[in-house]
Design an enzyme around this catalytic site. Structure first.
Site, mmCIF file in Angstrom:
data_model
loop_
_atom_site.group_PDB
_atom_site.id
_atom_site.type_symbol
_atom_site.label_atom_id
_atom_site.label_comp_id
_atom_site.label_asym_id
_atom_site.label_seq_id
_atom_site.Cartn_x
_atom_site.Cartn_y
_atom_site.Cartn_z
ATOM 1 N N TYR A 187 21.199 48.750 29.113
ATOM 2 C CA TYR A 187 22.295 48.770 28.040
ATOM 3 C C TYR A 187 22.670 50.209 27.771
ATOM 4 O O TYR A 187 21.979 50.966 27.444
ATOM 5 C CB TYR A 187 21.948 47.944 26.695
ATOM 6 C CG TYR A 187 22.321 46.816 26.753
ATOM 7 C CD1 TYR A 187 23.823 46.584 26.733
ATOM 8 C CD2 TYR A 187 21.858 45.526 26.506
ATOM 9 C CE1 TYR A 187 24.474 45.390 26.610
ATOM 10 C CE2 TYR A 187 22.396 44.345 26.481
ATOM 11 C CZ TYR A 187 23.967 44.346 26.543
ATOM 12 O OH TYR A 187 24.410 43.109 26.369
ATOM 13 N N GLU A 222 25.525 51.234 25.349
ATOM 14 C CA GLU A 222 26.775 50.956 24.531
ATOM 15 C C GLU A 222 27.176 52.540 24.058
ATOM 16 O O GLU A 222 26.283 53.329 23.532
ATOM 17 C CB GLU A 222 26.545 50.380 23.346
ATOM 18 C CG GLU A 222 26.669 48.740 23.735
ATOM 19 C CD GLU A 222 26.612 47.531 22.746
ATOM 20 O OE1 GLU A 222 26.445 48.133 21.411
ATOM 21 O OE2 GLU A 222 26.362 46.650 23.073
ATOM 22 N N ASP A 261 50.550 50.459 35.364
ATOM 23 C CA ASP A 261 49.397 49.536 35.822
ATOM 24 C C ASP A 261 49.653 49.951 37.367
ATOM 25 O O ASP A 261 50.286 49.075 38.121
ATOM 26 C CB ASP A 261 49.717 48.138 35.456
ATOM 27 C CG ASP A 261 48.485 47.364 35.909
ATOM 28 O OD1 ASP A 261 47.939 47.613 36.609
ATOM 29 O OD2 ASP A 261 48.411 46.448 35.161
ATOM 30 N N THR A 295 42.560 48.629 38.151
ATOM 31 C CA THR A 295 41.262 47.923 38.670
ATOM 32 C C THR A 295 40.710 48.983 39.738
ATOM 33 O O THR A 295 41.598 49.715 40.344
ATOM 34 C CB THR A 295 41.540 46.485 39.016
ATOM 35 O OG1 THR A 295 42.569 46.472 40.252
ATOM 36 C CG2 THR A 295 41.919 45.511 38.037
ATOM 37 N N LYS A 325 41.025 46.900 44.606
ATOM 38 C CA LYS A 325 42.046 46.607 45.461
ATOM 39 C C LYS A 325 42.198 47.557 46.552
ATOM 40 O O LYS A 325 41.200 47.608 47.349
ATOM 41 C CB LYS A 325 43.334 46.499 44.517
ATOM 42 C CG LYS A 325 43.245 45.052 43.782
ATOM 43 C CD LYS A 325 44.424 44.921 42.842
ATOM 44 C CE LYS A 325 44.297 43.515 41.887
ATOM 45 N NZ LYS A 325 43.991 43.715 40.432
ATOM 46 N N ARG A 328 34.623 45.271 41.754
ATOM 47 C CA ARG A 328 35.346 44.927 40.708
ATOM 48 C C ARG A 328 35.013 45.314 39.257
ATOM 49 O O ARG A 328 33.972 45.316 38.717
ATOM 50 C CB ARG A 328 34.948 43.318 40.636
ATOM 51 C CG ARG A 328 35.176 42.542 41.859
ATOM 52 C CD ARG A 328 35.274 41.040 41.785
ATOM 53 N NE ARG A 328 36.461 40.650 41.201
ATOM 54 C CZ ARG A 328 37.624 40.496 42.122
ATOM 55 N NH1 ARG A 328 37.230 40.204 43.299
ATOM 56 N NH2 ARG A 328 38.830 40.062 41.501
#
Ligand code: DSN
Length: 423
Positions: free
Chosen positions: A57, A59, A203, A229, A232, A238
């Site tokens: 973790y 954060e 985008d 993203t 692609k 991903r």
């Protein structure tokens, strides 16, 4: 290709699941994958996603975490950030968004308030759900105003964009989309956004790899924020990234964490870093240009076979086929092509009289086949298979689809896929 790959621990612990993974490996090896938003990642990217980094973790951001034990994670994230900045020539990068939709939502949180107006390309015209489309949270919590393309050319209607921007005074303007086969004129969008004092979000999810490889113009310096993203054309895991000028860094970082997300997916961050390392190599420029050359060659071959292409062709990785003239609905064609070993998705075309779940078109692209090394010489063959598949779909000819499937598998066996090659 001797598949499936070996996953000894998974096979021992959960053979049922291991079998499914093996079947997917076989499917991805044997088929011609033409969905333009998909790709094959390298073995290195794949390995990075399966590391113990996922146990942690983290954060916060490097040097400012809410959990201890970040000695390695901070360095991983910093590597990814610095590589993103270098590859895209930006002042700031945030590599934590879980995927494209949360990344775009972070832009809303940073620069707008519920009820504010946002201007984006309409989904059936080639935009994305998160650009203010009605069924999305972005079109529910915000006032989404949508632009489209010219009916005759299929190109973005910049008069409409400018008129809507002047009339509606949006807080944010989105450019980019999911079914845009032509070069995006970021400079034109930037000029309109500056005139109405809107934040321009580019985008670039679909074309990030082309931009990284110099095969599509960059939104820098025209866009205030770049959202993408990473899985692609960029050929990463991903995930997603937000990039901007330094002036917007704080607002974006705050929107991603703590605004929208908790702990970043550190294994994904590592794989993004690997993908960016690969994207910075000279071979990636060749890849990006080959993707475009293949798409252009495929478009030419389809036109020669009488297919109707939105905008008449392509400048990038994507070809949008309107099947109205072939008298076959997009969904029927897509499902038949799937049975023929050619994986596409059915898609609306601009001004589509049919419904989104049963539209007139199919969307295809060349990122995956280019990753496997297919070149322009094979695009006439791909077009022939598509034509045979569409014709068989209309005639309900399963034998013809099976014949294509066999030919596809035979060819693809000669072009091992990255991440799946076992030799
Ligand atoms: N699902 C992506 C695509 O296929 O284009 C967009 O989010």
């Amino acid at each position: 290709m001797p598949l499936p790959l070996s996953h000894p621990a998974l096979s021992a612990a959960d053979p049922e699941l291991a079998d499914l993974v093996g079947a997917e490996e076989r499917l991805q090896a044997d088929t011609l994958r033409l969905i333009p938003s998909e790709n094959y990642v390298s073995a290195a990217v794949l390995e990075a996603t399966g590391t113990v980094l996922q146990n942690k973790y983290s954060e916060g951001y490097a040097g400012r975490r809410y959990y201890e034990g970040q000695q390695n994670i901070d360095r991983v994230e910093t590597l990814a950030v610095e590589r993103a900045k270098a590859v895209f020539g930006v002042e700031h990068a945030n590599v934590q968004p879980y995927s494209g939709s949360p990344a775009n939502l972070a832009a809303y949180l940073a620069f707008a308030r519920p009820g504010d107006t946002v201007l984006g390309m309409s989904l059936p015209m080639g935009g994305h759900l998160t650009h203010g489309w009605g069924v999305s949270a972005t079109g529910t919590w915000f006032h989404g105003v949508q632009y489209g393309v010219h009916a005759d050319t299929g190109l973005i209607d910049f008069d409409q964009v400018r008129d809507l921007a002047r009339k509606e005074r949006p807080k944010i303007i989105f450019c980019g989309g999911t079914a845009v086969p032509r070069t995006i004129d970021f400079a034109a969008f930037g000029e309109i956004a500056r005139e109405v004092d809107a934040v321009l979000v580019a985008d670039i999810a679909h074309i990030a790899g082309l931009i990284a490889g110099g095969a599509h113009p960059s939104p820098v310096p025209h866009a205030d924020v770049i959202s993408t993203t990473t899985h692609k054309t960029l050929r990463g895991p991903r995930g997603a990234m937000l990039m901007s000028r330094a002036t917007h860094a704080k607002a974006l970082d705050k929107a991603v964490f703590p605004g929208l997300q908790g702990g970043p997916h550190n294994h994904t961050t590592a794989a993004i870093a690997v993908a960016l390392h690969e994207a910075a190599a000279p071979a990636f420029r060749d890849y990006a240009h080959a993707v475009v050359a293949n798409a252009k060659a495929l478009a030419e071959a389809l036109l020669a076979r009488g297919f109707d292409l939105v905008s008449g062709g392509t400048d990038n990785h994507l070809v949008l086929i309107d099947l109205t003239g072939k008298d076959v609905p997009g969904k029927v064609a897509a499902k038949a092509l799937d049975r023929a070993g050619i994986v596409v998705n059915y898609n609306t075309v601009p001004f589509d009289p049919r419904k989104p779940f049963d539209p007139s078109g199919i969307r295809i692209g060349t990122p995956s086949l280019t990753s496997r090394g297919l070149g322009t010489d094979l695009m006439p063959q791909v077009a022939e298979w598509i034509e045979r598949g569409v014709t068989a779909a209309k005639a309900d000819d399963e034998a013809a689809l099976a014949a294509v499937r066999g030919e596809v598998a035979e060819l693809m066996a000669h072009y091992p896929a990255p991440g799946l090659a076992t030799a």
